[in-house]
Design an enzyme around this catalytic site. Structure first.
Site, short mmCIF file in Angstrom:
data_model
loop_
_atom_site.label_atom_id
_atom_site.label_comp_id
_atom_site.label_asym_id
_atom_site.label_seq_id
_atom_site.Cartn_x
_atom_site.Cartn_y
_atom_site.Cartn_z
N HIS A 261 0.73 -1.30 -0.10
CA HIS A 261 0.17 0.04 0.02
C HIS A 261 1.08 1.34 0.02
O HIS A 261 0.74 2.12 -0.83
CB HIS A 261 -0.93 -0.30 1.40
CG HIS A 261 -1.55 1.24 1.25
ND1 HIS A 261 -3.17 1.17 0.85
CD2 HIS A 261 -1.65 2.38 1.86
CE1 HIS A 261 -3.64 2.29 1.01
NE2 HIS A 261 -2.54 3.03 1.70
N GLU A 262 1.76 1.38 0.98
CA GLU A 262 2.64 2.54 0.81
C GLU A 262 3.72 2.72 -0.26
O GLU A 262 3.98 3.76 -0.70
CB GLU A 262 3.27 2.38 2.26
CG GLU A 262 2.51 2.49 3.58
CD GLU A 262 1.55 3.50 3.89
OE1 GLU A 262 1.60 4.74 3.09
OE2 GLU A 262 0.26 3.22 4.27
N HIS A 265 2.03 4.45 -2.82
CA HIS A 265 2.01 5.85 -2.57
C HIS A 265 3.30 6.45 -2.94
O HIS A 265 3.69 7.64 -3.42
CB HIS A 265 1.85 6.15 -0.98
CG HIS A 265 0.25 6.18 -0.62
ND1 HIS A 265 -0.61 7.13 -1.08
CD2 HIS A 265 -0.32 5.79 0.34
CE1 HIS A 265 -1.55 6.92 -0.50
NE2 HIS A 265 -1.58 5.84 0.28
N GLU A 291 -4.48 8.12 -3.00
CA GLU A 291 -4.83 6.87 -2.65
C GLU A 291 -5.18 5.81 -3.55
O GLU A 291 -5.24 4.53 -3.41
CB GLU A 291 -6.26 6.80 -1.52
CG GLU A 291 -6.61 5.97 -0.69
CD GLU A 291 -5.63 5.24 0.39
OE1 GLU A 291 -4.71 6.10 0.39
OE2 GLU A 291 -6.04 4.36 0.99
ZN ZN Z 1 -2.95 5.19 1.65
#
Ligand code: ZN
Length: 497
Positions: A261-262, A265, A291
């Site tokens: 997830h990160e 980003h 996001e």
């Molecule tokens: Zn996030």
């Protein structure tokens, strides 16, 4: 004219640099700072935030921006001027005293929340939250944005997004998500819980996570991976992007999906054009678009079968002996397990949206003055029962679970769900635009996707709004049906609906 623009860029650069220093202090607070450092760190942050505010409200800006009003500028310069005007006009409306008080309260509020959550004691945190809500209301009033105080706060995170639109999207999604969740929970095809549990040494989890990040195209000479209580990503510049995750020896999936997830980003931050660092247009468009990048990698890619056709044998090898008896199908079912649960960050793709809609409703009511902080926990629990059919028995698993409100991040939550919608629409287009995307993913080749995202989104910085970007990429406005179709197809297959 050129000279005027150059003076604007010079001032903007200084602001970006101060902002980066501020982010460094916050990163340090959440990863490295000793526990007693909190009160002085709060003052350091407040001083710097005040300084940024002074720079941003300098009357000279008005003059410079006025002179550039009708200038003939290229796309990037236009975006730079537009963004500076937006930031300046907002800043002059909010008194410096309030900015400092907000920054300091947010930093102390965070420390208070960490303690209150540990002790699961909402009453220890609620005086802080009352203060934060009051200050955020004041800020929203100063911004004189529209009839809605909340919309002024939402605009910090999702520029140009209207409450009317969010209400419409969430009202459409809520029954869809609830009914899919009910069908899944009634299915007799439920995954085994135990197979992701075991004893997974941290150094092996770290090594596997690093391998996946490398394949995604994360640049290690321009980034780091560390550990913190809450996974997050922060970019000091496109050449210094930090991500964190949290580890549990018993369950590798929590650290791994945190990294994925990160990592999504981080690719966005690393993908911004370093040549343009310092310009306010060299930034992510909105938190929703940010996001979308994390959710796209975490869910659309890394919870799919093609992804694990490549990575599962490698995972088995990493944790030799522990996953040998597990089939690929069972593994995929397990990492896509859907179940109403109390904690948002652990929620599956279906119930996640319900957690966000719940928080959106509550924070909007608090800011608009329809809900008092003292009644928040009861309102939380009522909505949990209504939306997910479960109620937390401890505040730590309910109203105290998220850090956002403690840090004054009100108006932030809806961007999570909008991000899922953007992700589904963007990935739908990626499959059409990138030749053999699925085959690439099956062979562990993730760079073509990163390159496409970089070209379509990252490199373009803030030259357009989120709405314009989505329309430009997909030829359509933001639509909820891509997300709903994605969920119904994927989970329909897994759960045999
Ligand atoms: Zn996030």
């Amino acid at each position: 004219m050129n000279e005027t623009y150059q003076s604007l860029i010079k001032r903007a650069q200084e602001l970006t640099e101060l902002g980066s220093i501020l982010q460094t202090l916050t990163w340090d607070q959440e990863t490295m700072m000793p526990s007693r450092g909190g009160p002085f760190r709060a003052r350091q942050i407040a001083t710097l935030a005040g300084l940024c505010h002074q720079k941003l409200t300098d009357p000279a800006w008005g003059e410079i921006l006025e002179r550039l009003k009708d200038a003939d500028l290229d796309l990037w310069s236009r975006a730079t001027v537009r963004e500076m005007r937006r930031q300046h006009e907002k800043a002059v409306r909010v008194p410096e005293e309030l900015v400092r008080e907000l920054a300091e309260t947010a930093s102390l509020g965070y420390e208070a929340w960490v303690k209150a959550r540990k002790e699961s004691d909402f009453s220890a945190f609620s005086p802080w939250l009352e203060k934060i809500v009051r200050l955020k209301q004041q800020e929203a009033r100063c911004l004189q944005f529209s009839d809605s105080l909340y919309e002024a706060l939402l605009d910090h995170y999702e520029p140009e997004m209207k409450i009317r639109k969010v209400d419409e999207i969430f009202a459409f999604l809520r029954p869809k998500l609830s009914s899919l969740l009910e069908k899944i929970q009634a299915s007799n095809r439920q995954p085994s819980q135990d197979l992701l549990q075991g004893n997974f040494p941290l150094h092996k989890q770290r090594a596997f996570g690093r391998d996946v990040l490398t394949a995604m195209g994360f640049e290690w000479d321009a980034g780091r991976l560390d550990q913190s209580p809450h996974p997050f990503c922060t970019g000091f510049s496109p050449l210094d992007v930090r991500i964190t995750t949290r580890y549990s020896e018993k369950d590798f999936s929590s650290s791994l999906f945190g990294i994925l997830h990160e990592g999504g980003h981080a690719l966005y931050e690393q993908g911004l054009d370093p040549e343009r660092y310092g310009s306010p247009a060299c930034d992510a468009i909105s938190l929703g678009i940010h996001e979308s990048q994390s959710r796209l990698w975490e869910n659309q890619v890394a919870r799919s079968k093609p992804f694990w056709q490549y990575w599962f044998p490698r995972l088995q090898q990493t944790f030799a002996g522990q996953l040998d008896q597990v089939s690929l199908e069972d593994f995929i079912h397990a990492i896509n397990r859907v179940q109403a649960s109390l904690i948002r960050v652990d929620a599956d793709e279906v119930s996640y949206g319900l957690h966000v809609i719940l928080r959106y409703g509550l924070e909007k009511s608090m800011i608009e003055g329809d809900l008092e902080v003292q009644d928040l926990e009861a309102a939380w629990n009522t909505k949990m029962r209504e939306y997910l059919g479960i109620v937390p028995s401890r505040s730590a698993e309910g109203v105290l679970q998220d850090t956002h409100w403690s840090q004054g991040l009100i108006g932030y939550f809806p961007t999570y769900l909008l991000g899922n919608l953007y992700a589904a629409q963007i990935f739908h287009q990626a499959k059409k635009s990138i030749p053999n995307l699925e085959e690439n993913i099956r062979e562990g080749k993730l760079m073509p996707l990163r390159e496409w995202l970089r070209e379509q989104i990252h490199r373009r910085g803030k030259t357009m709004t989120a709405g314009e970007l989505i329309e430009d990429i997909s030829g359509e406005f933001l639509r909820s049906n891509y997300f709903v179709d994605y969920l119904e197809n994927k989970f329909g297959e897994i759960y045999g609906l």
